[in-house]
Design a protein around this motif. Structure first.
Motif, PDB file in Angstrom:
ATOM      1  N   MET A 226      -9.611  12.517   1.660  1.00 31.53           N
ATOM      2  CA  MET A 226      -8.527  12.250   0.718  1.00 31.53           C
ATOM      3  C   MET A 226      -9.120  12.029  -0.683  1.00 31.53           C
ATOM      4  SD  MET A 226      -5.557   9.301   0.949  1.00 31.53           S
ATOM      5  CE  MET A 226      -5.203   9.735   2.655  1.00 31.53           C
ATOM      6  N   SER A 227      -8.563  12.658  -1.698  1.00 35.05           N
ATOM      7  CA  SER A 227      -9.096  12.554  -3.051  1.00 35.05           C
ATOM      8  C   SER A 227      -8.781  11.188  -3.646  1.00 35.05           C
ATOM      9  CB  SER A 227      -8.491  13.639  -3.944  1.00 35.05           C
ATOM     10  OG  SER A 227      -7.128  13.354  -4.208  1.00 35.05           O
ATOM     11  N   PRO A 228      -9.613  10.727  -4.609  1.00 36.37           N
ATOM     12  CA  PRO A 228      -9.331   9.447  -5.257  1.00 36.37           C
ATOM     13  C   PRO A 228      -7.934   9.379  -5.863  1.00 36.37           C
ATOM     14  CG  PRO A 228     -11.550  10.161  -5.788  1.00 36.37           C
ATOM     15  CD  PRO A 228     -10.897  11.304  -5.050  1.00 36.37           C
ATOM     16  N   ARG A 229      -7.463  10.502  -6.441  1.00 34.67           N
ATOM     17  CA  ARG A 229      -6.136  10.493  -7.072  1.00 34.67           C
ATOM     18  C   ARG A 229      -5.037  10.252  -6.049  1.00 34.67           C
ATOM     19  NH1 ARG A 229      -3.394   8.664 -10.994  1.00 34.67           N
ATOM     20  NH2 ARG A 229      -1.622   9.927 -11.637  1.00 34.67           N
ATOM     21  N   VAL A 230      -5.142  10.877  -4.886  1.00 34.12           N
ATOM     22  CA  VAL A 230      -4.143  10.676  -3.830  1.00 34.12           C
ATOM     23  C   VAL A 230      -4.204   9.242  -3.317  1.00 34.12           C
ATOM     24  CG1 VAL A 230      -3.439  11.334  -1.496  1.00 34.12           C
ATOM     25  CG2 VAL A 230      -4.090  13.095  -3.150  1.00 34.12           C
ATOM     26  N   ILE A 231      -5.422   8.724  -3.137  1.00 38.11           N
ATOM     27  CA  ILE A 231      -5.585   7.335  -2.697  1.00 38.11           C
ATOM     28  C   ILE A 231      -4.903   6.393  -3.689  1.00 38.11           C
ATOM     29  CG2 ILE A 231      -7.266   5.479  -2.326  1.00 38.11           C
ATOM     30  CD1 ILE A 231      -9.240   7.635  -1.376  1.00 38.11           C
ATOM     31  N   GLU A 232      -5.098   6.646  -4.987  1.00 37.53           N
ATOM     32  CA  GLU A 232      -4.507   5.794  -6.019  1.00 37.53           C
ATOM     33  C   GLU A 232      -2.981   5.860  -5.990  1.00 37.53           C
ATOM     34  OE1 GLU A 232      -6.345   7.521  -9.394  1.00 37.53           O
ATOM     35  OE2 GLU A 232      -8.351   6.886  -8.755  1.00 37.53           O
ATOM     36  N   GLN A 233      -2.419   7.057  -5.923  1.00 40.51           N
ATOM     37  CA  GLN A 233      -0.967   7.208  -5.950  1.00 40.51           C
ATOM     38  C   GLN A 233      -0.315   6.553  -4.739  1.00 40.51           C
ATOM     39  OE1 GLN A 233      -0.717  11.499  -6.268  1.00 40.51           O
ATOM     40  NE2 GLN A 233      -0.468  11.434  -8.483  1.00 40.51           N
ATOM     41  N   GLU A 234      -0.856   6.824  -3.558  1.00 40.82           N
ATOM     42  CA  GLU A 234      -0.265   6.283  -2.338  1.00 40.82           C
ATOM     43  C   GLU A 234      -0.480   4.770  -2.253  1.00 40.82           C
ATOM     44  OE1 GLU A 234      -1.725   8.422   1.032  1.00 40.82           O
ATOM     45  OE2 GLU A 234      -0.605  10.246   0.537  1.00 40.82           O
ATOM     46  N   GLY A 235      -1.667   4.324  -2.653  1.00 41.26           N
ATOM     47  CA  GLY A 235      -1.962   2.898  -2.601  1.00 41.26           C
ATOM     48  C   GLY A 235      -1.082   2.093  -3.531  1.00 41.26           C
ATOM     49  N   PHE A 236      -0.859   2.597  -4.742  1.00 40.36           N
ATOM     50  CA  PHE A 236      -0.036   1.872  -5.699  1.00 40.36           C
ATOM     51  C   PHE A 236       1.432   1.872  -5.266  1.00 40.36           C
ATOM     52  CE2 PHE A 236       2.636   1.701  -9.515  1.00 40.36           C
ATOM     53  CZ  PHE A 236       2.260   0.454  -9.996  1.00 40.36           C
ATOM     54  N   ALA A 237       1.927   2.988  -4.796  1.00 43.65           N
ATOM     55  CA  ALA A 237       3.325   3.065  -4.352  1.00 43.65           C
ATOM     56  C   ALA A 237       3.593   2.082  -3.218  1.00 43.65           C
ATOM     57  CB  ALA A 237       3.657   4.485  -3.922  1.00 43.65           C
ATOM     58  N   ALA A 238       2.671   2.001  -2.276  1.00 43.63           N
ATOM     59  CA  ALA A 238       2.838   1.075  -1.156  1.00 43.63           C
ATOM     60  C   ALA A 238       2.801  -0.372  -1.644  1.00 43.63           C
ATOM     61  CB  ALA A 238       1.749   1.316  -0.112  1.00 43.63           C
ATOM     62  N   LEU A 239       1.930  -0.653  -2.623  1.00 39.00           N
ATOM     63  CA  LEU A 239       1.846  -2.007  -3.168  1.00 39.00           C
ATOM     64  C   LEU A 239       3.159  -2.423  -3.807  1.00 39.00           C
ATOM     65  CD1 LEU A 239       0.059  -4.509  -4.183  1.00 39.00           C
ATOM     66  CD2 LEU A 239      -0.020  -3.238  -6.337  1.00 39.00           C
ATOM     67  N   VAL A 240       3.751  -1.561  -4.601  1.00 36.58           N
ATOM     68  CA  VAL A 240       4.995  -1.882  -5.292  1.00 36.58           C
ATOM     69  C   VAL A 240       6.077  -2.269  -4.286  1.00 36.58           C
ATOM     70  CG1 VAL A 240       6.864  -0.946  -6.697  1.00 36.58           C
ATOM     71  CG2 VAL A 240       4.488  -0.504  -7.336  1.00 36.58           C
ATOM     72  N   LEU A 241       6.172  -1.536  -3.196  1.00 35.79           N
ATOM     73  CA  LEU A 241       7.169  -1.851  -2.174  1.00 35.79           C
ATOM     74  C   LEU A 241       6.908  -3.225  -1.556  1.00 35.79           C
ATOM     75  CD1 LEU A 241       7.509   1.599  -0.359  1.00 35.79           C
ATOM     76  CD2 LEU A 241       9.118   0.546  -1.974  1.00 35.79           C
ATOM     77  N   ARG A 242       5.660  -3.519  -1.264  1.00 35.13           N
ATOM     78  CA  ARG A 242       5.327  -4.817  -0.658  1.00 35.13           C
ATOM     79  C   ARG A 242       5.604  -5.958  -1.628  1.00 35.13           C
ATOM     80  NH1 ARG A 242       0.797  -1.779   1.058  1.00 35.13           N
ATOM     81  NH2 ARG A 242      -0.575  -2.809  -0.451  1.00 35.13           N
ATOM     82  N   LEU A 243       5.256  -5.773  -2.905  1.00 37.64           N
ATOM     83  CA  LEU A 243       5.471  -6.836  -3.880  1.00 37.64           C
ATOM     84  C   LEU A 243       6.955  -7.068  -4.146  1.00 37.64           C
ATOM     85  CD1 LEU A 243       2.641  -6.218  -6.512  1.00 37.64           C
ATOM     86  CD2 LEU A 243       2.680  -7.835  -4.614  1.00 37.64           C
ATOM     87  N   ARG A 244       7.732  -6.005  -4.175  1.00 37.41           N
ATOM     88  CA  ARG A 244       9.181  -6.162  -4.353  1.00 37.41           C
ATOM     89  C   ARG A 244       9.783  -6.995  -3.231  1.00 37.41           C
ATOM     90  NH1 ARG A 244      10.949  -0.013  -6.207  1.00 37.41           N
ATOM     91  NH2 ARG A 244      10.379  -0.225  -8.423  1.00 37.41           N
ATOM     92  N   ALA A 245       9.251  -6.805  -2.030  1.00 40.05           N
ATOM     93  CA  ALA A 245       9.728  -7.585  -0.883  1.00 40.05           C
ATOM     94  C   ALA A 245       9.427  -9.071  -1.062  1.00 40.05           C
ATOM     95  CB  ALA A 245       9.089  -7.073   0.404  1.00 40.05           C
ATOM     96  N   GLU A 246       8.401  -9.386  -1.861  1.00 41.08           N
ATOM     97  CA  GLU A 246       8.051 -10.779  -2.138  1.00 41.08           C
ATOM     98  C   GLU A 246       8.694 -11.283  -3.432  1.00 41.08           C
ATOM     99  OE1 GLU A 246       3.853 -11.531  -2.047  1.00 41.08           O
ATOM    100  OE2 GLU A 246       3.516 -10.064  -0.465  1.00 41.08           O
ATOM    101  N   GLY A 247       9.491 -10.448  -4.082  1.00 40.15           N
ATOM    102  CA  GLY A 247      10.146 -10.841  -5.319  1.00 40.15           C
ATOM    103  C   GLY A 247       9.276 -10.713  -6.551  1.00 40.15           C
ATOM    104  N   ILE A 248       8.192  -9.944  -6.462  1.00 40.91           N
ATOM    105  CA  ILE A 248       7.292  -9.746  -7.599  1.00 40.91           C
ATOM    106  C   ILE A 248       7.575  -8.384  -8.235  1.00 40.91           C
ATOM    107  CG2 ILE A 248       4.883  -9.500  -8.330  1.00 40.91           C
ATOM    108  CD1 ILE A 248       4.112 -11.320  -6.009  1.00 40.91           C
ATOM    109  N   SER A 249       8.009  -8.399  -9.501  1.00 33.44           N
ATOM    110  CA  SER A 249       8.348  -7.139 -10.167  1.00 33.44           C
ATOM    111  C   SER A 249       7.984  -7.174 -11.651  1.00 33.44           C
ATOM    112  CB  SER A 249       9.848  -6.843 -10.009  1.00 33.44           C
ATOM    113  OG  SER A 249      10.625  -7.917 -10.530  1.00 33.44           O
TER     114      SER A 249
END
Length: 217
Positions: free
Chosen positions: A1-24
């Motif tokens: 997996m390329s670094p760019r794909v790792i970055e895009q997928e990793g950040f998108a998943a983080l945003v979803l998890r943080l929203r669930a905790e009320g962090i935006s």
């Protein structure tokens, strides 16, 4: 997996998890997105850069898990125009994220190897307002005055007065405190005049603080 794909997928998943905790916090999330963790992780651990695992660094240090690092920065609440002190540079990632928001970041590290690595990482990320200094963090930032925010990333057995003295009124200090031999918690101090309000936040994976600069590495 390329670094760019790792970055895009990793950040998108983080945003979803943080929203669930009320962090935006938009400023923080924008800064995180603009500071690719793959730049700061050792090449052999790039696929773990966006995971919750600790990523080993040289000198026995480590990068915090991705969620933990962002939660820590959210608790610090860095704002534009502020001066920030970090004690314990590691890879330079948290200093880099803060540098995207703050006016100036001074980060102190006792290991020359980590200082050199963090400087390279920050240059690759195009971050120019973070100063990495090889120094003994236990004596505080001599001659640097006061800071709006202070982040300490190694644990103390009690609240360190040396850092709170460098905090402006209205400033925030984040520091890990060893509650017992096996439990470490993140503590937030907010200064109002001469008064400090303490909040115990969440458990932390940090190691006890080691004073003085390292003789090797």
């Amino acid at each position: 997996m390329s670094p760019r794909v790792i970055e895009q997928e990793g950040f998108a998943a983080l945003v979803l998890r943080l929203r669930a905790e009320g962090i935006s916090d938009k400023d923080l999330l924008n800064a995180v997105e603009q500071t690719p963790r793959t730049i700061f992780a050792p090449p052999q651990y790039q696929e773990n850069a966006y995971s919750s695992r600790l990523v080993p660094l040289d000198c026995g240090a480590f990068m915090e898990g991705f969620d933990f690092a962002v939660r820590l920065l959210h608790s610090l609440n860095v704002k534009p125009g502020q001066r920030v002190l970090e004690v314990g540079t590691g890879s330079g990632f948290t200093a880099g994220v803060m540098g995207r928001i703050a006016e100036r970041v001074l980060t102190i590290e006792r290991y020359k190897t980590l200082v050199a690595g963090a400087q390279r990482n920050l240059e690759k990320a195009g971050i120019r307002n973070v100063i990495v200094r090889h120094a003994d963090g236990s004596i505080g930032p001599a001659g640097e005055g006061t800071f709006d925010r202070i982040l300490v990333t190694t644990a103390f057995s009690s609240l360190p007065r040396v850092f709170s003295d460098h905090l402006v009124s209205g400033g925030i200090l984040i520091v890990p405190i060893m509650m017992s031999e096996t439990e470490c918690r993140i503590v937030r101090l907010t200064r109002t005049g001469s008064r400090f309000d303490r909040e115990d936040l969440f458990e932390a994976p940090y190691l006890p603080f080691v004073p003085q600069m390292a003789s090797f590495l």
